[in-house]
Each structure stands twice: as C-alpha cells, then as structure tokens.
Design an enzyme around this catalytic site. Structure first.
Site, PDB file in Angstrom:
ATOM      1  N   ARG A 137       2.350  -1.618 -54.692  1.00  0.00           N
ATOM      2  CA  ARG A 137       3.247  -1.625 -53.547  1.00  0.00           C
ATOM      3  C   ARG A 137       4.625  -1.204 -54.044  1.00  0.00           C
ATOM      4  NH1 ARG A 137      -0.636  -1.648 -50.800  1.00  0.00           N
ATOM      5  NH2 ARG A 137      -1.182  -3.029 -49.062  1.00  0.00           N
ATOM      6  N   GLU A 171       8.550   3.192 -46.465  1.00  0.00           N
ATOM      7  CA  GLU A 171       7.562   4.221 -46.130  1.00  0.00           C
ATOM      8  C   GLU A 171       7.558   4.457 -44.626  1.00  0.00           C
ATOM      9  OE1 GLU A 171       3.782   3.122 -47.784  1.00  0.00           O
ATOM     10  OE2 GLU A 171       4.571   2.962 -49.811  1.00  0.00           O
ATOM     11  N   HIS A 181       1.345   7.775 -49.929  1.00  0.00           N
ATOM     12  CA  HIS A 181       0.500   6.582 -49.849  1.00  0.00           C
ATOM     13  C   HIS A 181      -0.934   6.958 -49.430  1.00  0.00           C
ATOM     14  CE1 HIS A 181       0.696   1.953 -49.195  1.00  0.00           C
ATOM     15  NE2 HIS A 181      -0.469   2.326 -49.702  1.00  0.00           N
TER      16      HIS A 181
END
Length: 326
Positions: free
Chosen positions: A237, A266, A285
């Site tokens: 993360r 994000e 991601h």
C-alpha cells in the site's frame, strides 16, 4: 424476506445474473464517491455489500441499519473499520489466495523492469533516440544472483520470493514477518530484523499490509540504510512508505531506482514528480488486474456474501472469530 445486496464494483454479467436469482441487487459499478446519492440510497436498504475501493466509515454504517455482511473484492481491508464492524455485528470478508500469483507476477515485473531500465529504454526507441549502440550510461543491473529483501512474507511475499529464489537464484531475506521454517528450507530464506535486511539487500520489496504499525514503515532513515545502488519495490500500500522521503532519496541518489504499483494518493496526483523520474517505474495499481484474477476475486466475494447472508461461515472471513467471541 428477500435480502438486498449493493454491488459497487464491476462484475461479469453471469455473476450479476447469479446474484439476481437469489437477491434484490442494486448494481452501481462505477461509483467513486460514497456520498453519491444513488449509493447512499441503496446503502440504506442493503443487507450485504460487494465491492472495493470505497472508504467505508462509521458514519456510512450509521446509514445502513440493515447491513449484515460486507464482501470486499480485495485482499487488503484497510478501507473498512474492522473493530467498528465487529462491534455492530457486521461480518467482513476478503479475497485472499485468488490474487496471490498474479500480484506476485506484478511484483517481479517491477523488479525486472526497474533493474533493467526497461520502460526508460523502451521510451528511448519510441522517441526515436536510439541512434547508436547502447553504452554504459544506459546499462541496467542484473537480477539473477542478487539478494532480495522481502519486507513482509505473507502469501504474496512468499510467491515473489519463490520466483526470485527458484527462477533467478536470488538469496532471500525477509523481515516484518514471523520466522517461516518451511520457506527457509524450501528457498534458503533467512529471517532478519528490518535494519539488517535493508543493509544487506540489493532489492527491497514491500508486501506488508497497511496497519497503524506499518504506516510510513519505510522512511528517510530506512532509505538511508539501504545499500548504494539499491532498488526499492512497493506492491503493498502506498501509505506504508513515506513518499516524500522516497522521492528525496531517488533525487539525491540514496536510492538507485523504484518500482511502484501503489501510492499515497490514488490516482496519482498530476503534480507528482514520480511519473517523470527516469529511475522510477510507476504502474496504476494493477497488481491483480488481469481478466482471470479479477473474475475470480469477484466470484470469491459473491460466494462469501451468499454464505454470510445464509448464516454460514464464508470462505474467507476477516472478523468471524471475533464476532463469535462476542
């Protein structure tokens, strides 16, 4: 009474039909804000939630008086207040196992592309700048035979380590995990304290979950401990890393390069310097983003919610034992 489910992540037509055969379904696959009126309206009637990427807060739970279970289409569950869910008697489920190998592929992709400068050199060709033989200024570094330091050694960490040890003859170190005798025997892996690992590893790869204890686990002091020429990879993360400290380390040469699939914010803000740095490989991601794996994750979540709302134990509960203890 027919139970009602709110699905806030895209699933296949067949999966949606299977849910509609047994439940009333509110399908909002493109919601990006929990304050969306349609989401809030559906939430107020929902017995179950299936989705990912939205932050579920206690205030939102106040608007869901009938909620019994949440099936997240993810392994990580940092978007959910687990203790609060348990207090309210709401079961939380996740999707481990089904994305392990795919995410490990992504992790090793970042190791390889960062070490060999693949993205940077591919851009050289796209821009028409390959006009002579590649010289030392564009050389990468070998991966085979190097020391891979895993910060975290759960399913994904072990899968990345297995690729490194068995496929590339890498020495494996690991920290922020309990000793793993079986992996030590299989891979020749060695347990280290974090500071020791940072000092010894050529490539440091982070796979720990995000918790209060791991937030900003890797900061300026940790980057300073890494070997000269070290490569840093994060598929955990974004908030596990102090991003400002990482950027500073990349700029001043303390850190040779970074491969990143996750970020503090994000999508990545437009003013972030990371996409413009030659020694950074940045991905949006995509850890589990394959057709096969996302379909399998959605199916696991559907199976979990179906079991949970029928009073059975889900395949992968997060807080079932705590609920039972209560």
């Amino acid at each position: 009474m027919t139970r009602r489910i709110l699905v806030f992540r895209e699933i296949s037509a067949d999966q949606l039909d299977s849910l509609r055969a047994d439940f009333e379904v509110d399908y909002l696959p493109h919601v990006t804000d929990a304050d969306d009126p349609a989401f809030m309206d559906a939430l107020s009637r929902a017995h179950g939630l299936v989705g990912a990427s939205l932050k579920i807060t206690p205030a939102l739970l106040d608007q869901a008086p009938q909620l019994e279970a949440i099936a997240s289409i993810s392994v990580g569950y940092d978007n959910y207040p687990v203790d609060e869910l348990t207090r309210r008697g709401i079961l939380l489920c996740n999707t481990p196992d089904v994305l392990t190998e795919t995410t490990a592929d992504t992790g090793f992709l970042l190791i390889m592309s960062t070490a060999r400068r693949a993205i940077e050199l591919a851009e050289l060709i796209k821009q028409g700048k390959w006009t002579e033989s590649i010289g030392k200024s564009h050389f990468g570094t070998d991966v085979h035979g190097k020391t891979l330091g895993m910060v975290g050694m759960g399913r994904i960490g072990a899968a990345i380590a297995r690729r490194g040890a068995l496929g590339f003859g890498m020495k494996i170190l690991y920290a922020k995990a309990s000793p793993k005798p079986a992996l030590d025997a299989e891979l020749g892996a060695q347990h280290r304290e974090l500071d020791q690992l940072l000092e010894e590893a050529d490539i440091v790869c982070v796979t720990v979950p995000l918790t209060e204890e791991t937030e900003k686990l890797i900061g300026a002091a940790e980057f300073a401990r890494m070997k000269a020429g070290a490569i840093f990879v994060n598929v955990a993360r974004g908030k596990v890393v102090d991003e400002a400290a990482m950027i500073a380390a990349l700029k001043d040469g303390t850190l040779h390069a970074a491969g990143l699939d996750v970020f503090e914010k994000e999508p990545l803000p437009a003013d972030s310097p990371l996409p413009h740095m030659a020694n950074v490989v940045a991905l949006p991601h995509i850890g589990s983003a394959t057709h096969e794996t996302r379909t399998a994750m959605a199916q696991r979540a559907i199976d979990n919610i179906r079991l949970a709302l029928s009073g059975q134990r889900p395949l992968s509960p997060v807080n079932a034992d705590d609920l039972n203890d209560g």
